[in-house]
Write a protein that holds these residues in place. Structure first.
Motif, PDB file in Angstrom:
ATOM      1  N   ILE A 225      16.920 -18.933   2.852  1.00  0.00           N
ATOM      2  CA  ILE A 225      18.142 -18.129   2.765  1.00  0.00           C
ATOM      3  C   ILE A 225      17.898 -16.716   3.279  1.00  0.00           C
ATOM      4  CG2 ILE A 225      19.699 -16.988   1.118  1.00  0.00           C
ATOM      5  CD1 ILE A 225      19.587 -19.536  -0.555  1.00  0.00           C
ATOM      6  N   ILE A 226      16.790 -16.111   2.863  1.00  0.00           N
ATOM      7  CA  ILE A 226      16.556 -14.716   3.241  1.00  0.00           C
ATOM      8  C   ILE A 226      16.229 -14.590   4.726  1.00  0.00           C
ATOM      9  CG2 ILE A 226      14.061 -14.571   2.786  1.00  0.00           C
ATOM     10  CD1 ILE A 226      16.776 -11.938   1.958  1.00  0.00           C
ATOM     11  N   MET A 227      15.544 -15.556   5.313  1.00  0.00           N
ATOM     12  CA  MET A 227      15.242 -15.495   6.745  1.00  0.00           C
ATOM     13  C   MET A 227      16.511 -15.591   7.577  1.00  0.00           C
ATOM     14  SD  MET A 227      12.065 -14.918   7.418  1.00  0.00           S
ATOM     15  CE  MET A 227      11.883 -15.432   9.127  1.00  0.00           C
ATOM     16  N   VAL A 228      17.419 -16.489   7.174  1.00  0.00           N
ATOM     17  CA  VAL A 228      18.696 -16.597   7.880  1.00  0.00           C
ATOM     18  C   VAL A 228      19.505 -15.315   7.699  1.00  0.00           C
ATOM     19  CG1 VAL A 228      20.915 -17.802   7.937  1.00  0.00           C
ATOM     20  CG2 VAL A 228      18.788 -19.111   7.753  1.00  0.00           C
ATOM     21  N   ALA A 229      19.495 -14.769   6.471  1.00  0.00           N
ATOM     22  CA  ALA A 229      20.224 -13.527   6.208  1.00  0.00           C
ATOM     23  C   ALA A 229      19.669 -12.376   7.041  1.00  0.00           C
ATOM     24  CB  ALA A 229      20.156 -13.190   4.720  1.00  0.00           C
ATOM     25  N   ILE A 230      18.354 -12.300   7.165  1.00  0.00           N
ATOM     26  CA  ILE A 230      17.732 -11.249   7.973  1.00  0.00           C
ATOM     27  C   ILE A 230      18.155 -11.369   9.433  1.00  0.00           C
ATOM     28  CG2 ILE A 230      15.520 -10.481   8.938  1.00  0.00           C
ATOM     29  CD1 ILE A 230      14.287 -11.076   6.177  1.00  0.00           C
ATOM     30  N   PHE A 231      18.158 -12.604   9.952  1.00  0.00           N
ATOM     31  CA  PHE A 231      18.537 -12.816  11.348  1.00  0.00           C
ATOM     32  C   PHE A 231      20.000 -12.446  11.582  1.00  0.00           C
ATOM     33  CE2 PHE A 231      19.886 -15.904  14.762  1.00  0.00           C
ATOM     34  CZ  PHE A 231      19.345 -15.175  15.802  1.00  0.00           C
ATOM     35  N   VAL A 232      20.879 -12.850  10.652  1.00  0.00           N
ATOM     36  CA  VAL A 232      22.301 -12.520  10.777  1.00  0.00           C
ATOM     37  C   VAL A 232      22.499 -11.009  10.675  1.00  0.00           C
ATOM     38  CG1 VAL A 232      24.570 -12.769   9.698  1.00  0.00           C
ATOM     39  CG2 VAL A 232      23.054 -14.752   9.887  1.00  0.00           C
ATOM     40  N   MET A 233      21.822 -10.380   9.709  1.00  0.00           N
ATOM     41  CA  MET A 233      21.949  -8.939   9.532  1.00  0.00           C
ATOM     42  C   MET A 233      21.468  -8.190  10.773  1.00  0.00           C
ATOM     43  SD  MET A 233      20.015  -6.019   8.850  1.00  0.00           S
ATOM     44  CE  MET A 233      20.370  -4.401   8.191  1.00  0.00           C
ATOM     45  N   LEU A 234      20.336  -8.636  11.315  1.00  0.00           N
ATOM     46  CA  LEU A 234      19.797  -8.002  12.515  1.00  0.00           C
ATOM     47  C   LEU A 234      20.763  -8.141  13.684  1.00  0.00           C
ATOM     48  CD1 LEU A 234      17.363  -6.624  13.917  1.00  0.00           C
ATOM     49  CD2 LEU A 234      16.511  -8.907  14.441  1.00  0.00           C
ATOM     50  N   SER A 235      21.313  -9.334  13.876  1.00  0.00           N
ATOM     51  CA  SER A 235      22.241  -9.580  14.983  1.00  0.00           C
ATOM     52  C   SER A 235      23.470  -8.688  14.873  1.00  0.00           C
ATOM     53  CB  SER A 235      22.663 -11.054  15.007  1.00  0.00           C
ATOM     54  OG  SER A 235      21.557 -11.895  15.177  1.00  0.00           O
ATOM     55  N   ILE A 236      24.044  -8.616  13.664  1.00  0.00           N
ATOM     56  CA  ILE A 236      25.253  -7.815  13.471  1.00  0.00           C
ATOM     57  C   ILE A 236      24.958  -6.327  13.628  1.00  0.00           C
ATOM     58  CG2 ILE A 236      27.026  -7.126  11.809  1.00  0.00           C
ATOM     59  CD1 ILE A 236      26.768  -9.918  10.566  1.00  0.00           C
ATOM     60  N   SER A 237      23.922  -5.846  12.966  1.00  0.00           N
ATOM     61  CA  SER A 237      23.633  -4.415  12.989  1.00  0.00           C
ATOM     62  C   SER A 237      23.261  -3.932  14.386  1.00  0.00           C
ATOM     63  CB  SER A 237      22.521  -4.076  11.992  1.00  0.00           C
ATOM     64  OG  SER A 237      21.304  -4.692  12.357  1.00  0.00           O
ATOM     65  N   VAL A 238      22.448  -4.701  15.098  1.00  0.00           N
ATOM     66  CA  VAL A 238      22.049  -4.293  16.444  1.00  0.00           C
ATOM     67  C   VAL A 238      23.249  -4.289  17.387  1.00  0.00           C
ATOM     68  CG1 VAL A 238      20.722  -4.964  18.474  1.00  0.00           C
ATOM     69  CG2 VAL A 238      19.648  -4.994  16.229  1.00  0.00           C
ATOM     70  N   THR A 239      24.090  -5.308  17.292  1.00  0.00           N
ATOM     71  CA  THR A 239      25.271  -5.377  18.159  1.00  0.00           C
ATOM     72  C   THR A 239      26.192  -4.190  17.924  1.00  0.00           C
ATOM     73  OG1 THR A 239      25.198  -7.799  18.184  1.00  0.00           O
ATOM     74  CG2 THR A 239      27.267  -6.761  18.816  1.00  0.00           C
ATOM     75  N   ILE A 240      26.504  -3.917  16.655  1.00  0.00           N
ATOM     76  CA  ILE A 240      27.387  -2.792  16.346  1.00  0.00           C
ATOM     77  C   ILE A 240      26.734  -1.469  16.730  1.00  0.00           C
ATOM     78  CG2 ILE A 240      28.542  -1.545  14.479  1.00  0.00           C
ATOM     79  CD1 ILE A 240      28.896  -4.193  13.044  1.00  0.00           C
ATOM     80  N   ALA A 241      25.439  -1.333  16.450  1.00  0.00           N
ATOM     81  CA  ALA A 241      24.731  -0.093  16.778  1.00  0.00           C
ATOM     82  C   ALA A 241      24.750   0.178  18.280  1.00  0.00           C
ATOM     83  CB  ALA A 241      23.290  -0.163  16.281  1.00  0.00           C
ATOM     84  N   LEU A 242      24.509  -0.861  19.073  1.00  0.00           N
ATOM     85  CA  LEU A 242      24.509  -0.688  20.527  1.00  0.00           C
ATOM     86  C   LEU A 242      25.891  -0.315  21.047  1.00  0.00           C
ATOM     87  CD1 LEU A 242      22.217  -3.653  21.664  1.00  0.00           C
ATOM     88  CD2 LEU A 242      21.702  -1.217  21.831  1.00  0.00           C
ATOM     89  N   LEU A 243      26.922  -1.003  20.560  1.00  0.00           N
ATOM     90  CA  LEU A 243      28.274  -0.744  21.047  1.00  0.00           C
ATOM     91  C   LEU A 243      28.748   0.650  20.644  1.00  0.00           C
ATOM     92  CD1 LEU A 243      29.999  -4.199  20.412  1.00  0.00           C
ATOM     93  CD2 LEU A 243      29.098  -3.279  22.558  1.00  0.00           C
ATOM     94  N   LEU A 244      28.489   1.056  19.399  1.00  0.00           N
ATOM     95  CA  LEU A 244      28.904   2.383  18.959  1.00  0.00           C
ATOM     96  C   LEU A 244      28.088   3.483  19.635  1.00  0.00           C
ATOM     97  CD1 LEU A 244      29.491   1.881  15.115  1.00  0.00           C
ATOM     98  CD2 LEU A 244      31.177   1.965  16.953  1.00  0.00           C
ATOM     99  N   THR A 245      26.789   3.225  19.807  1.00  0.00           N
ATOM    100  CA  THR A 245      25.939   4.195  20.495  1.00  0.00           C
ATOM    101  C   THR A 245      26.376   4.364  21.937  1.00  0.00           C
ATOM    102  OG1 THR A 245      24.027   3.688  19.102  1.00  0.00           O
ATOM    103  CG2 THR A 245      23.582   4.697  21.238  1.00  0.00           C
ATOM    104  N   LEU A 246      26.688   3.257  22.580  1.00  0.00           N
ATOM    105  CA  LEU A 246      27.146   3.309  23.968  1.00  0.00           C
ATOM    106  C   LEU A 246      28.449   4.092  24.073  1.00  0.00           C
ATOM    107  CD1 LEU A 246      26.055   2.115  26.635  1.00  0.00           C
ATOM    108  CD2 LEU A 246      27.713   0.275  26.370  1.00  0.00           C
ATOM    109  N   ARG A 247      29.317   3.904  23.098  1.00  0.00           N
ATOM    110  CA  ARG A 247      30.601   4.624  23.099  1.00  0.00           C
ATOM    111  C   ARG A 247      30.390   6.122  22.944  1.00  0.00           C
ATOM    112  NH1 ARG A 247      35.658   3.373  18.963  1.00  0.00           N
ATOM    113  NH2 ARG A 247      37.110   4.911  19.846  1.00  0.00           N
TER     114      ARG A 247
END
Length: 264
Positions: A225-247
């Protein structure tokens, strides 16, 4: 199953003497890391002891507002650590990072605590704090890699970016390949770790539970459960961070804003 074996502080102190080995390697190869080693070990020891004392109080009080406040502190410190690690300006990018981490962490914590694990009460500090710590801790390196990759791409592939602008692409369209590359780079380590978990490595959470006397299959369920949660959290946070940073970096002026931000 055997109960958790306590370790005396004297034993811990004696074990710390093994640090003589990396110190000797540092001296022999003249790595000039002596100060960094001493500082890192001292800070780690002091911080862990203080956190241990604080968490003991936090677990005993188990106040929902204190738990949420601590979670917010973890998010804010995490955002600051990411920008420090990526060597990017905090003034311009702190808010996007904090938003990205919050958007990725809080919904997953709700899912883990209320839907899956269901501790009583659901805001139990015993579950909330360690789980949030694992999610945020594993998300730091991925976000650092992603942001470093994004901004280095603007430096290394400046000609490609400017050529795309000349051909009529918007700054966002011209930068899109850099975002894709940054996402790929950030997810590569966690994917490799997931692919070898259980066969090559036993993660810390699973190992700790087994050492604490938990049945191995229960530890496996938690780790899955925690490994899947880490992967999902990483995917979401990195995507949002990149898009907001780019903006923030591009807004309406293209490469000039990226260059100024990178050297702020």
């Amino acid at each position: 199953m055997q109960a958790t074996i306590d370790i005396s502080w004297l034993t811990v102190s004696l074990f710390l003497l093994t640090l003589v080995i990396p110190a000797a390697i540092n001296a022999y190869f003249r790595l000039k890391l002596g100060k960094e080693i001493v500082t890192a070990v001292a800070r780690m020891t002091i911080q862990l002891i203080l956190v241990g004392l604080y968490l003991g109080v936090l677990f005993e009080l188990n106040n929902p507002w204190l738990n949420i406040a601590w979670l917010l502190v973890m998010v804010l410190v995490g955002a600051s650590a990411i920008l420090s690690g990526a060597k990017l300006p905090k003034r311009a990018l702190f808010s996007p990072l904090a938003i990205a981490l919050s958007a990725a962490t809080f919904p997953l914590m709700v899912l883990l605590l209320i839907v899956l694990l269901q501790p009583s009460p659901f805001y139990s500090a015993q579950y909330l704090i360690p789980l949030a710590g694992m999610l945020l801790g594993n998300g730091l390196s991925g976000n650092i890699v992603a942001l470093q990759r994004l901004f280095s791409a603007f430096s290394e592939k400046k000609a490609d970016y400017e050529s795309a602008l000349v051909l009529g692409a918007t700054p966002r369209q011209a930068a899109w390949p850099f975002v894709q590359s940054a996402l790929q780079q950030s997810q590569a380590p966690i994917l490799a770790s997931m692919a070898t978990t259980g066969l090559v490595t036993l993660p810390g959470m699973m190992t700790g539970q087994i050492l604490g006397g938990t049945d191995p299959m229960i530890a496996v369920k938690y780790q899955l459960i925690i490994m899947v949660a880490i992967f999902v959290m990483l995917s979401i946070s990195v995507t949002i961070a990149l898009l907001l940073t780019l903006r923030v970096a591009l807004h309406s002026t293209g490469y000039i804003a990226i260059k100024q931000l990178s050297h702020e």
